[in-house]
Design a protein around this motif. Structure first.
Motif, PDB file in Angstrom:
ATOM      1  N   VAL A  26       0.842  -1.205   0.000  1.00 57.97           N
ATOM      2  CA  VAL A  26       0.000   0.000   0.000  1.00 57.97           C
ATOM      3  C   VAL A  26       0.875   1.252   0.000  1.00 57.97           C
ATOM      4  O   VAL A  26       0.627   2.196  -0.758  1.00 57.97           O
ATOM      5  N   ALA A  27       1.915   1.270   0.818  1.00 59.09           N
ATOM      6  CA  ALA A  27       2.805   2.436   0.870  1.00 59.09           C
ATOM      7  C   ALA A  27       3.489   2.674  -0.475  1.00 59.09           C
ATOM      8  O   ALA A  27       3.507   3.808  -0.983  1.00 59.09           O
ATOM      9  N   PHE A  28       4.047   1.628  -1.054  1.00 60.61           N
ATOM     10  CA  PHE A  28       4.738   1.783  -2.337  1.00 60.61           C
ATOM     11  C   PHE A  28       3.799   2.283  -3.429  1.00 60.61           C
ATOM     12  O   PHE A  28       4.150   3.168  -4.205  1.00 60.61           O
ATOM     13  N   THR A  29       2.604   1.710  -3.510  1.00 56.67           N
ATOM     14  CA  THR A  29       1.669   2.127  -4.560  1.00 56.67           C
ATOM     15  C   THR A  29       1.097   3.514  -4.284  1.00 56.67           C
ATOM     16  O   THR A  29       0.808   4.260  -5.219  1.00 56.67           O
ATOM     17  N   THR A  30       0.942   3.866  -3.018  1.00 54.99           N
ATOM     18  CA  THR A  30       0.474   5.207  -2.670  1.00 54.99           C
ATOM     19  C   THR A  30       1.444   6.268  -3.175  1.00 54.99           C
ATOM     20  O   THR A  30       1.040   7.330  -3.623  1.00 54.99           O
ATOM     21  N   PHE A  31       2.725   5.943  -3.124  1.00 55.06           N
ATOM     22  CA  PHE A  31       3.744   6.895  -3.571  1.00 55.06           C
ATOM     23  C   PHE A  31       4.089   6.759  -5.051  1.00 55.06           C
ATOM     24  O   PHE A  31       5.095   7.273  -5.506  1.00 55.06           O
ATOM     25  N   GLY A  32       3.236   6.037  -5.809  1.00 55.24           N
ATOM     26  CA  GLY A  32       3.340   6.044  -7.253  1.00 55.24           C
ATOM     27  C   GLY A  32       3.979   4.835  -7.901  1.00 55.24           C
ATOM     28  O   GLY A  32       4.072   4.783  -9.129  1.00 55.24           O
ATOM     29  N   MET A  33       4.438   3.873  -7.126  1.00 56.02           N
ATOM     30  CA  MET A  33       5.023   2.679  -7.736  1.00 56.02           C
ATOM     31  C   MET A  33       3.906   1.836  -8.340  1.00 56.02           C
ATOM     32  O   MET A  33       2.830   1.724  -7.761  1.00 56.02           O
ATOM     33  N   ALA A  34       4.148   1.262  -9.492  1.00 55.85           N
ATOM     34  CA  ALA A  34       3.167   0.388 -10.142  1.00 55.85           C
ATOM     35  C   ALA A  34       2.949  -0.870  -9.292  1.00 55.85           C
ATOM     36  O   ALA A  34       3.818  -1.260  -8.501  1.00 55.85           O
ATOM     37  N   ALA A  35       1.806  -1.511  -9.478  1.00 55.57           N
ATOM     38  CA  ALA A  35       1.428  -2.650  -8.641  1.00 55.57           C
ATOM     39  C   ALA A  35       2.413  -3.818  -8.734  1.00 55.57           C
ATOM     40  O   ALA A  35       2.762  -4.421  -7.717  1.00 55.57           O
ATOM     41  N   HIS A  96      -7.668  -4.130 -14.047  1.00 60.48           N
ATOM     42  CA  HIS A  96      -9.081  -4.224 -14.420  1.00 60.48           C
ATOM     43  C   HIS A  96     -10.021  -3.473 -13.477  1.00 60.48           C
ATOM     44  O   HIS A  96     -11.065  -2.989 -13.913  1.00 60.48           O
ATOM     45  N   LEU A  97      -9.659  -3.394 -12.206  1.00 56.77           N
ATOM     46  CA  LEU A  97     -10.578  -2.803 -11.229  1.00 56.77           C
ATOM     47  C   LEU A  97     -10.038  -1.572 -10.513  1.00 56.77           C
ATOM     48  O   LEU A  97     -10.779  -0.881  -9.836  1.00 56.77           O
ATOM     49  N   GLY A  98      -8.743  -1.346 -10.616  1.00 56.45           N
ATOM     50  CA  GLY A  98      -8.153  -0.165  -9.989  1.00 56.45           C
ATOM     51  C   GLY A  98      -7.320  -0.504  -8.757  1.00 56.45           C
ATOM     52  O   GLY A  98      -7.353  -1.619  -8.227  1.00 56.45           O
ATOM     53  N   LEU A  99      -6.570   0.498  -8.325  1.00 50.99           N
ATOM     54  CA  LEU A  99      -5.610   0.320  -7.237  1.00 50.99           C
ATOM     55  C   LEU A  99      -6.279  -0.036  -5.908  1.00 50.99           C
ATOM     56  O   LEU A  99      -5.810  -0.912  -5.185  1.00 50.99           O
ATOM     57  N   ARG A 100      -7.361   0.600  -5.583  1.00 55.16           N
ATOM     58  CA  ARG A 100      -8.014   0.308  -4.289  1.00 55.16           C
ATOM     59  C   ARG A 100      -8.478  -1.151  -4.213  1.00 55.16           C
ATOM     60  O   ARG A 100      -8.402  -1.767  -3.163  1.00 55.16           O
ATOM     61  N   TRP A 101      -8.954  -1.688  -5.334  1.00 55.67           N
ATOM     62  CA  TRP A 101      -9.344  -3.098  -5.351  1.00 55.67           C
ATOM     63  C   TRP A 101      -8.123  -3.998  -5.231  1.00 55.67           C
ATOM     64  O   TRP A 101      -8.180  -5.067  -4.627  1.00 55.67           O
ATOM     65  N   ALA A 102      -7.016  -3.570  -5.798  1.00 53.55           N
ATOM     66  CA  ALA A 102      -5.774  -4.346  -5.657  1.00 53.55           C
ATOM     67  C   ALA A 102      -5.331  -4.373  -4.202  1.00 53.55           C
ATOM     68  O   ALA A 102      -4.849  -5.398  -3.713  1.00 53.55           O
ATOM     69  N   TRP A 103      -5.508  -3.259  -3.493  1.00 53.18           N
ATOM     70  CA  TRP A 103      -5.181  -3.233  -2.062  1.00 53.18           C
ATOM     71  C   TRP A 103      -6.027  -4.257  -1.310  1.00 53.18           C
ATOM     72  O   TRP A 103      -5.537  -4.928  -0.407  1.00 53.18           O
ATOM     73  N   LEU A 104      -7.295  -4.360  -1.662  1.00 52.12           N
ATOM     74  CA  LEU A 104      -8.178  -5.321  -1.003  1.00 52.12           C
ATOM     75  C   LEU A 104      -7.906  -6.758  -1.437  1.00 52.12           C
ATOM     76  O   LEU A 104      -8.027  -7.695  -0.642  1.00 52.12           O
ATOM     77  N   ALA A 105      -7.524  -6.927  -2.693  1.00 47.33           N
ATOM     78  CA  ALA A 105      -7.276  -8.274  -3.214  1.00 47.33           C
ATOM     79  C   ALA A 105      -5.965  -8.859  -2.706  1.00 47.33           C
ATOM     80  O   ALA A 105      -5.845 -10.080  -2.549  1.00 47.33           O
ATOM     81  N   LYS A 106      -4.988  -8.017  -2.444  1.00 51.29           N
ATOM     82  CA  LYS A 106      -3.651  -8.492  -2.051  1.00 51.29           C
ATOM     83  C   LYS A 106      -3.700  -9.453  -0.866  1.00 51.29           C
ATOM     84  O   LYS A 106      -3.132 -10.547  -0.947  1.00 51.29           O
ATOM     85  N   PRO A 107      -4.343  -9.138   0.259  1.00 52.20           N
ATOM     86  CA  PRO A 107      -4.374 -10.094   1.372  1.00 52.20           C
ATOM     87  C   PRO A 107      -5.092 -11.399   1.018  1.00 52.20           C
ATOM     88  O   PRO A 107      -4.683 -12.472   1.463  1.00 52.20           O
TER      89      PRO A 107
END
Length: 127
Positions: A26-35, A96-107
């Motif tokens: 989450v920190a890395f992607t918040t600061f602009g790093m790709a997923a 496909h769904l965006g960064l916030r969904w990736a944050w939720l999907a990661k765990p």
């Protein structure tokens, strides 16, 4: 009951690793790093911790810890496979769904992989 002891340690250490992995992602992607690179970086950090904890405690036996170079190499070979799967899944969700969904999907992705990983670590790495 080694399986019960190992399973409980693996679960406790896995939660710690998951929190570290997810927080860094989450920190890395918040600061602009790709997923994809963020997933690689966060998994690497948590894997170093996990190798040591699991080798030192989870899969240790009466002769002590189960660390060493041979196990380290086997661990990283397995880690590469699991990281490719994790990265493909998380990056796909993000695309496909965006960064916030990736944050939720990661765990969810990591917990699913961790279940298979326990038996693979037990059988292939820390034997």
């Amino acid at each position: 009951m080694p399986l019960l002891r190992q399973g409980s340690h693996y679960l406790a250490f896995g939660i710690l690793q998951l929190v570290l992995d997810w927080s860094l992602f989450v920190a890395f992607t918040t600061f602009g790093m790709a997923a994809a690179p963020a997933n690689l970086a966060s998994r690497t950090a948590s894997a170093v911790l996990g190798f040591w904890l699991n080798g030192r405690y989870t899969f240790a036996d009466s002769q002590g810890s189960r660390l060493g170079w041979r196990r380290f190499v086997r661990f990283w070979a397995l880690w590469i496979v699991m990281t490719v799967l994790s990265t493909v899944l998380v990056a796909s969700v993000e695309a496909h769904l965006g960064l916030r969904w990736a944050w939720l999907a990661k765990p969810v992705v990591e917990v699913g992989l961790a279940a298979a990983n326990f038996f693979l670590l037990r059988r292939l790495v820390y034997r």
